[in-house]
Design an enzyme around this catalytic site. Structure first.
Site, mmCIF file in Angstrom:
data_model
loop_
_atom_site.group_PDB
_atom_site.id
_atom_site.type_symbol
_atom_site.label_atom_id
_atom_site.label_comp_id
_atom_site.label_asym_id
_atom_site.label_seq_id
_atom_site.Cartn_x
_atom_site.Cartn_y
_atom_site.Cartn_z
ATOM 1 N N LYS A 8 7.335 -3.277 -0.516
ATOM 2 C CA LYS A 8 5.869 -3.246 -0.450
ATOM 3 C C LYS A 8 5.259 -2.763 -1.766
ATOM 4 O O LYS A 8 4.203 -3.248 -2.174
ATOM 5 C CB LYS A 8 5.421 -2.381 0.734
ATOM 6 C CG LYS A 8 5.812 -2.964 2.098
ATOM 7 C CD LYS A 8 5.206 -4.355 2.306
ATOM 8 C CE LYS A 8 5.504 -4.932 3.670
ATOM 9 N NZ LYS A 8 4.873 -6.256 3.863
ATOM 10 N N TYR A 39 12.030 -1.175 2.705
ATOM 11 C CA TYR A 39 10.647 -1.523 3.059
ATOM 12 C C TYR A 39 9.679 -1.014 1.994
ATOM 13 O O TYR A 39 8.837 -1.774 1.482
ATOM 14 C CB TYR A 39 10.295 -0.950 4.428
ATOM 15 C CG TYR A 39 8.940 -1.404 4.942
ATOM 16 C CD1 TYR A 39 8.793 -2.648 5.551
ATOM 17 C CD2 TYR A 39 7.810 -0.603 4.805
ATOM 18 C CE1 TYR A 39 7.552 -3.073 6.013
ATOM 19 C CE2 TYR A 39 6.573 -1.027 5.269
ATOM 20 C CZ TYR A 39 6.445 -2.255 5.873
ATOM 21 O OH TYR A 39 5.211 -2.679 6.324
HETATM 22 N N1 LIG Z 1 2.205 -3.163 11.926
HETATM 23 C C1 LIG Z 1 1.941 -2.244 11.012
HETATM 24 O O1 LIG Z 1 1.697 -1.064 11.302
HETATM 25 C C2 LIG Z 1 1.933 -2.640 9.555
HETATM 26 C C3 LIG Z 1 1.478 -1.701 8.620
HETATM 27 C C4 LIG Z 1 1.452 -2.055 7.268
HETATM 28 C C5 LIG Z 1 1.877 -3.313 6.879
HETATM 29 N N2 LIG Z 1 2.308 -4.200 7.820
HETATM 30 C C6 LIG Z 1 2.754 -5.509 7.363
HETATM 31 O O2 LIG Z 1 2.014 -6.510 8.042
HETATM 32 C C7 LIG Z 1 2.853 -7.654 8.202
HETATM 33 C C8 LIG Z 1 2.902 -8.072 9.659
HETATM 34 O O3 LIG Z 1 3.287 -6.983 10.460
HETATM 35 P P1 LIG Z 1 3.273 -7.108 12.058
HETATM 36 O O4 LIG Z 1 3.101 -5.758 12.595
HETATM 37 O O5 LIG Z 1 2.360 -8.199 12.478
HETATM 38 O O6 LIG Z 1 4.803 -7.530 12.301
HETATM 39 P P2 LIG Z 1 5.428 -8.633 13.264
HETATM 40 O O7 LIG Z 1 6.864 -8.284 13.351
HETATM 41 O O8 LIG Z 1 4.626 -8.750 14.529
HETATM 42 O O9 LIG Z 1 5.246 -9.989 12.455
HETATM 43 C C9 LIG Z 1 6.136 -10.389 11.454
HETATM 44 C C10 LIG Z 1 6.417 -11.854 11.662
HETATM 45 O O10 LIG Z 1 7.230 -12.312 10.574
HETATM 46 C C11 LIG Z 1 8.159 -13.233 11.113
HETATM 47 N N3 LIG Z 1 9.312 -13.345 10.220
HETATM 48 C C12 LIG Z 1 10.338 -12.481 10.061
HETATM 49 N N4 LIG Z 1 11.205 -12.946 9.157
HETATM 50 C C13 LIG Z 1 10.711 -14.148 8.744
HETATM 51 C C14 LIG Z 1 11.169 -15.123 7.815
HETATM 52 N N5 LIG Z 1 12.314 -14.956 7.160
HETATM 53 N N6 LIG Z 1 10.415 -16.229 7.636
HETATM 54 C C15 LIG Z 1 9.255 -16.406 8.318
HETATM 55 N N7 LIG Z 1 8.783 -15.532 9.211
HETATM 56 C C16 LIG Z 1 9.504 -14.410 9.418
HETATM 57 C C17 LIG Z 1 8.533 -12.671 12.471
HETATM 58 O O11 LIG Z 1 9.097 -13.674 13.309
HETATM 59 C C18 LIG Z 1 7.193 -12.140 12.957
HETATM 60 O O12 LIG Z 1 6.494 -13.089 13.732
HETATM 61 C C19 LIG Z 1 4.194 -7.314 7.589
HETATM 62 O O13 LIG Z 1 4.217 -7.760 6.246
HETATM 63 C C20 LIG Z 1 4.202 -5.805 7.660
HETATM 64 O O14 LIG Z 1 5.050 -5.237 6.690
HETATM 65 C C21 LIG Z 1 2.346 -3.892 9.147
#
Ligand SMILES: NC(=O)c1ccc[n+]([C@@H]2O[C@H](COP(=O)([O-])OP(=O)(O)OC[C@H]3O[C@@H](n4cnc5c(N)ncnc54)[C@H](O)[C@@H]3O)[C@@H](O)[C@H]2O)c1
Length: 265
Positions: free
Chosen positions: A162, A158
């Site tokens: 990133k 991860y």
């Molecule tokens: N939630 C946090 O605290 C946080 C913090 C920093 C960064 N992020 C980043 O924000 C983004 C979204 O996070 P989130 O919390 O909404 O996560 P989430 O798991 O709710 O959303 C991720 C989505 O990506 C989809 N996905 C997974 N593999 C896929 C693929 N191969 N093709 C297409 N879609 C695919 C999943 O079905 C899901 O709907 C990510 O990039 C995550 O790394 C999240």
């Protein structure tokens, strides 16, 4: 909505069936954009579309695995066929994030996370750039993370994915400046979504415990990331490219907890 920031624009958002991607898609639609809501989880994508349509805006759901070049290309075509453009691409999709060290993590788990989180962003941009250029230019936003800036235990794939997104963003901004395409990343801090492990039933720290590491005294909300994305996508950010927008409640600015902050009378 009249006079929205994104009136007349079309956007393709990956991972838009998820928490942050869904919030971005809904916010873009509320700002006047037509949105292609793409996700591996098609039912979740359709739910986001239903939310947008319930607010009388335009969206289409797209089943997409960002790691598949043909599906990445098809998502761009679907957006173009339905709405024109796109003018905006937001890469949000991220794979599940298994824990382990380089010693214990299976090669397939490492490779899957890099392939979705990094190569998937590359593939979406690969097919979107020509369409955005043909539409007269636009904005690409890559969702990175505070964990692209620092390391934490047990997340080699991860954190590597990133960190690499920050560099991919800079190089894309350079390569496509002449195409009138601005490319930026957003680095969220912990956001209150199922992925961050702070929801009820999660085995790790509670959201209150985690919030103490943030100057805000709390972790973030999805709408706070969507607000940053709406800004970067819009002409208000016309002087922003090659940059990272850190939306982290001050997490990276200080080492400590809110218990260390001076008291106020
Ligand atoms: N939630 C946090 O605290 C946080 C913090 C920093 C960064 N992020 C980043 O924000 C983004 C979204 O996070 P989130 O919390 O909404 O996560 P989430 O798991 O709710 O959303 C991720 C989505 O990506 C989809 N996905 C997974 N593999 C896929 C693929 N191969 N093709 C297409 N879609 C695919 C999943 O079905 C899901 O709907 C990510 O990039 C995550 O790394 C999240």
């Amino acid at each position: 909505m009249a006079n929205g920031k994104l009136e007349g624009k079309t956007a393709l958002v990956t991972g838009a069936g998820g928490a942050i991607g869904g919030a971005i898609a809904r916010r873009f639609a509320s700002e006047g954009a037509s949105v292609c809501v793409a996700d591996l989880n098609f039912d979740a994508a359709k739910q986001t579309v239903a939310d947008i349509e319930a607010a009388s805006a335009d969206a289409v759901a797209c089943a997409l695995d960002v790691a598949d070049p043909a599906q990445a290309e098809a998502a761009v075509h679907l957006t173009h066929e339905r709405f024109g453009g796109p003018h905006i691409l937001v890469n949000v999709a991220a794979a599940p994030s298994p824990r382990g060290t380089v010693e214990t993590m299976a090669l397939e788990d490492f490779t899957r996370e890099i392939t979705v989180n990094l190569t998937g962003y590359f593939l979406m941009a690969k097919y979107a750039v020509s369409a955005i250029r043909a539409a007269g230019g636009g904005s690409i936003i890559n969702i990175a993370s505070q964990l692209g800036h620092i390391g934490v235990p047990g997340r080699p794939a991860y954190c590597a994915s990133k960190g690499a997104i920050l560099q991919l963003t800079r190089v894309m901004a350079i390569d496509h400046a002449r195409d009138n395409i601005r490319v930026n990343s957003i680095s969220p801090g912990a956001i209150d979504t199922p992925r961050s492990g702070t929801q009820p039933g999660a085995p790790r720290l509670t959201r209150e415990q985690r919030g103490k590491s943030y100057l805000t005294g709390r972790i973030g909300r999805v709408d706070e990331i969507a607000a940053g994305a709406a800004y970067l996508a819009s002409d208000e950010a016309s002087f922003m490219t090659g940059a990272d927008l850190l939306i982290d409640g001050g997490f990276l600015a200080f080492k400590g907890t809110t218990d260390d902050l001076p008291a106020r009378d």
